[in-house]
Design a protein around this motif. Structure first.
Motif, PDB file in Angstrom:
ATOM      1  N   ARG A 246       9.167   4.802  11.226  1.00  0.00           N
ATOM      2  CA  ARG A 246       9.534   4.104  12.706  1.00  0.00           C
ATOM      3  C   ARG A 246      10.683   5.060  12.992  1.00  0.00           C
ATOM      4  N   LEU A 247      11.474   5.681  12.366  1.00  0.00           N
ATOM      5  CA  LEU A 247      12.399   6.479  12.668  1.00  0.00           C
ATOM      6  C   LEU A 247      12.337   8.004  12.743  1.00  0.00           C
ATOM      7  N   GLU A 248      11.015   8.326  12.687  1.00  0.00           N
ATOM      8  CA  GLU A 248      10.589   9.680  12.847  1.00  0.00           C
ATOM      9  C   GLU A 248      10.853  10.324  13.933  1.00  0.00           C
ATOM     10  N   PRO A 249      10.545   9.506  15.271  1.00  0.00           N
ATOM     11  CA  PRO A 249      10.502  10.118  16.596  1.00  0.00           C
ATOM     12  C   PRO A 249      12.142  10.567  16.934  1.00  0.00           C
ATOM     13  N   TYR A 250      13.023   9.850  16.074  1.00  0.00           N
ATOM     14  CA  TYR A 250      14.366  10.023  16.420  1.00  0.00           C
ATOM     15  C   TYR A 250      15.001  11.428  15.608  1.00  0.00           C
ATOM     16  N   GLY A 251      14.114  11.997  14.942  1.00  0.00           N
ATOM     17  CA  GLY A 251      14.551  13.267  14.169  1.00  0.00           C
ATOM     18  C   GLY A 251      15.827  13.132  13.513  1.00  0.00           C
ATOM     19  N   GLU A 252      16.749  14.236  13.699  1.00  0.00           N
ATOM     20  CA  GLU A 252      18.181  14.221  12.897  1.00  0.00           C
ATOM     21  C   GLU A 252      19.072  13.383  13.523  1.00  0.00           C
ATOM     22  N   GLN A 253      18.762  12.171  14.515  1.00  0.00           N
ATOM     23  CA  GLN A 253      19.713  11.332  15.084  1.00  0.00           C
ATOM     24  C   GLN A 253      19.784  10.142  13.800  1.00  0.00           C
ATOM     25  N   ALA A 254      18.577  10.052  12.997  1.00  0.00           N
ATOM     26  CA  ALA A 254      18.500   8.904  12.181  1.00  0.00           C
ATOM     27  C   ALA A 254      18.622   9.406  10.506  1.00  0.00           C
ATOM     28  N   HIS A 255      19.282   8.947   9.990  1.00  0.00           N
ATOM     29  CA  HIS A 255      19.745   9.216   8.458  1.00  0.00           C
ATOM     30  C   HIS A 255      19.534   8.166   7.523  1.00  0.00           C
ATOM     31  N   ARG A 256      18.699   8.334   6.211  1.00  0.00           N
ATOM     32  CA  ARG A 256      18.245   7.221   5.531  1.00  0.00           C
ATOM     33  C   ARG A 256      18.958   7.257   4.323  1.00  0.00           C
ATOM     34  N   PHE A 257      19.277   6.294   3.549  1.00  0.00           N
ATOM     35  CA  PHE A 257      20.061   6.324   2.144  1.00  0.00           C
ATOM     36  C   PHE A 257      19.550   5.508   1.326  1.00  0.00           C
ATOM     37  N   HIS A 258      19.137   5.517   0.182  1.00  0.00           N
ATOM     38  CA  HIS A 258      18.879   4.457  -1.027  1.00  0.00           C
ATOM     39  C   HIS A 258      20.087   4.137  -1.493  1.00  0.00           C
ATOM     40  N   LEU A 259      20.857   3.013  -0.681  1.00  0.00           N
ATOM     41  CA  LEU A 259      21.915   2.492  -1.343  1.00  0.00           C
ATOM     42  C   LEU A 259      22.042   0.938  -0.930  1.00  0.00           C
ATOM     43  N   ALA A 260      22.905   0.400  -1.679  1.00  0.00           N
ATOM     44  CA  ALA A 260      23.224  -1.213  -1.240  1.00  0.00           C
ATOM     45  C   ALA A 260      24.271  -0.815  -0.163  1.00  0.00           C
ATOM     46  N   PHE A 261      24.407  -1.939   0.682  1.00  0.00           N
ATOM     47  CA  PHE A 261      25.276  -1.696   1.866  1.00  0.00           C
ATOM     48  C   PHE A 261      26.894  -1.631   1.227  1.00  0.00           C
ATOM     49  N   SER A 262      27.121  -2.261   0.127  1.00  0.00           N
ATOM     50  CA  SER A 262      28.363  -2.301  -0.380  1.00  0.00           C
ATOM     51  C   SER A 262      28.770  -1.074  -0.679  1.00  0.00           C
ATOM     52  N   LYS A 263      27.984  -0.097  -0.726  1.00  0.00           N
ATOM     53  CA  LYS A 263      28.311   1.332  -0.948  1.00  0.00           C
ATOM     54  C   LYS A 263      28.178   2.261   0.098  1.00  0.00           C
ATOM     55  N   PHE A 264      28.398   1.746   1.368  1.00  0.00           N
ATOM     56  CA  PHE A 264      28.353   2.332   2.465  1.00  0.00           C
ATOM     57  C   PHE A 264      29.188   3.517   2.768  1.00  0.00           C
ATOM     58  N   GLU A 265      30.431   3.794   1.730  1.00  0.00           N
ATOM     59  CA  GLU A 265      31.306   4.750   2.080  1.00  0.00           C
ATOM     60  C   GLU A 265      30.465   6.006   1.727  1.00  0.00           C
ATOM     61  N   ALA A 266      29.678   5.881   0.660  1.00  0.00           N
ATOM     62  CA  ALA A 266      28.927   7.146   0.155  1.00  0.00           C
ATOM     63  C   ALA A 266      28.214   7.769   1.016  1.00  0.00           C
ATOM     64  N   ALA A 267      27.460   6.983   2.233  1.00  0.00           N
ATOM     65  CA  ALA A 267      26.638   7.402   3.000  1.00  0.00           C
ATOM     66  C   ALA A 267      27.454   8.179   3.995  1.00  0.00           C
ATOM     67  N   LEU A 268      28.517   7.452   4.465  1.00  0.00           N
ATOM     68  CA  LEU A 268      29.359   7.975   5.709  1.00  0.00           C
ATOM     69  C   LEU A 268      30.275   9.367   5.100  1.00  0.00           C
ATOM     70  N   ASP A 269      30.565   9.245   3.817  1.00  0.00           N
ATOM     71  CA  ASP A 269      31.270  10.494   3.300  1.00  0.00           C
ATOM     72  C   ASP A 269      30.344  11.680   3.196  1.00  0.00           C
ATOM     73  N   GLU A 270      29.012  11.440   2.791  1.00  0.00           N
ATOM     74  CA  GLU A 270      27.968  12.506   2.793  1.00  0.00           C
ATOM     75  C   GLU A 270      27.576  13.176   4.180  1.00  0.00           C
ATOM     76  N   LEU A 271      27.838  12.366   5.233  1.00  0.00           N
ATOM     77  CA  LEU A 271      27.796  12.733   6.657  1.00  0.00           C
ATOM     78  C   LEU A 271      29.035  13.336   7.141  1.00  0.00           C
ATOM     79  N   GLY A 272      29.862  12.921   6.521  1.00  0.00           N
ATOM     80  CA  GLY A 272      31.111  13.552   7.381  1.00  0.00           C
ATOM     81  C   GLY A 272      31.873  12.664   8.351  1.00  0.00           C
TER      82      GLY A 272
END
Length: 325
Positions: A72-98
């Motif tokens: 579903r997110l393929e049309p958005y290209g690099e605007q969308a980033h997916r992570f296999h994480l529980a939402f309580s670990k959201f900092e890991a995703a934000l930190d990886e993206l800077g």
């Protein structure tokens, strides 16, 4: 060619979608977090509304959901980033993206159609499948069958009473203990049948929902540590919100809604000192402003189209500015 069963928009209908977009008010160039990506209904709508330059990080514990969301997110290209994480670990995703801070976040709690409609996932009491209920089967958590077959009377009774809010918890627990003495309880329909028979005939006849509804709900919450995940998230998300950024949380269970309501209230107040104490010594400063004084509910039209939205409640808060007091 993708079948209807695997098309994200056919698998799941996003609840309170218009309301979420209205309250988040996505903007061009904004950074957003969807902590429960699912089939990306909310995420795609956020990116559509935000427009040019916006980006979104989508998290999910369920690898099947992440795969469908990717389509579903393929049309958005690099605007969308997916992570296999529980939402309580959201900092890991934000930190990886800077991303130090973000402009908005949405959580859509509970289970999706992907879980309920597929018997092999073990969430449904009307479809045969292994008694599993894990949102992330590879995450190392024990399945529901472990609780049912190995848990003590007090543990099972507590789960059904506290998480399932089941008034017949004791009666159902006794029936489960008795049944497992004869053979292990391994499937969803086995457990559903045990619970149904534990209900008095008159109560079964008058019930508007399946007798196993609350039992399965309680087990699912316990298996996935859902309330603990939510509490961890609520404690830390204000630190990563820009001033004016909004957090929108949809809950389907009274326990979840109470946790959100309590957390928003606590974060919207200065000082935790006792009322009789003349001088504040805690130094607490409010971090959120509550925007929805009462929960926002689905419209009659939405409930008619999507019956699973009937118990949904949306609460919204906004990151307070540094100078607010």
């Amino acid at each position: 060619m993708e079948s209807n069963e695997t098309k994200p928009e056919k698998v799941h209908t996003s609840v309170l979608l218009n309301e979420v977009i209205e309250w988040l008010a996505p903007k061009p160039g904004g950074l957003y977090l969807d902590g429960t990506l699912g089939m990306a209904g909310h995420s795609s709508a956020i990116l559509d509304a935000a427009g040019e330059g916006a980006q979104l990080a989508g998290l999910d514990r369920d690898e099947q959901a992440l795969k469908l969301a990717g389509t579903r997110l393929e049309p958005y290209g690099e605007q969308a980033h997916r992570f296999h994480l529980a939402f309580s670990k959201f900092e890991a995703a934000l930190d990886e993206l800077g991303w130090d801070t973000i402009d908005g976040v949405v959580l859509d709690l509970g289970v999706s159609s992907l879980h309920l409609d597929r018997g092999e996932r073990g969430f449904s009491f009307i479809k045969e499948g292994p008694l599993d209920m894990r949102m992330d089967p590879a995450g190392g958590m024990p399945p529901a069958s472990s609780i049912i077959n190995k848990g003590s009377y007090s543990d099972i009774n507590r789960i059904l009473k506290l998480y399932g809010e089941e008034p017949l918890a004791s009666r159902i627990t006794k029936a489960i203990i008795k049944a497992r003495e004869e053979k292990k309880i391994t499937t969803t329909l086995e457990l559903a049948s045990i619970v149904e028979k534990a209900y008095p005939a008159k109560r079964r006849a008058l019930s508007r929902t399946h007798p196993a509804t609350k039992t399965f709900q309680g087990l699912r919450i316990a298996v996935n540590s859902e309330l603990e995940e939510l509490q961890k998230f609520l404690q830390r998300i204000p630190d990563r919100l820009n001033p004016g950024a909004r957090v929108a949380i949809i809950s389907f269970h009274s326990l979840e809604d109470r946790i959100v309501k309590k957390a928003f209230k606590a974060e919207s107040q200065n000082c935790d000192c006792p009322p009789m104490q003349p001088i504040c010594t805690c130094g607490k400063v409010k971090r959120l402003n509550i925007l929805s004084k009462k929960p926002i509910l689905p419209t009659q039209e939405e409930m008619a189209v999507n019956p699973r939205s009937r118990s949904a409640k949306l609460r919204v808060a906004e990151r307070a500015a540094e100078h607010e007091s």
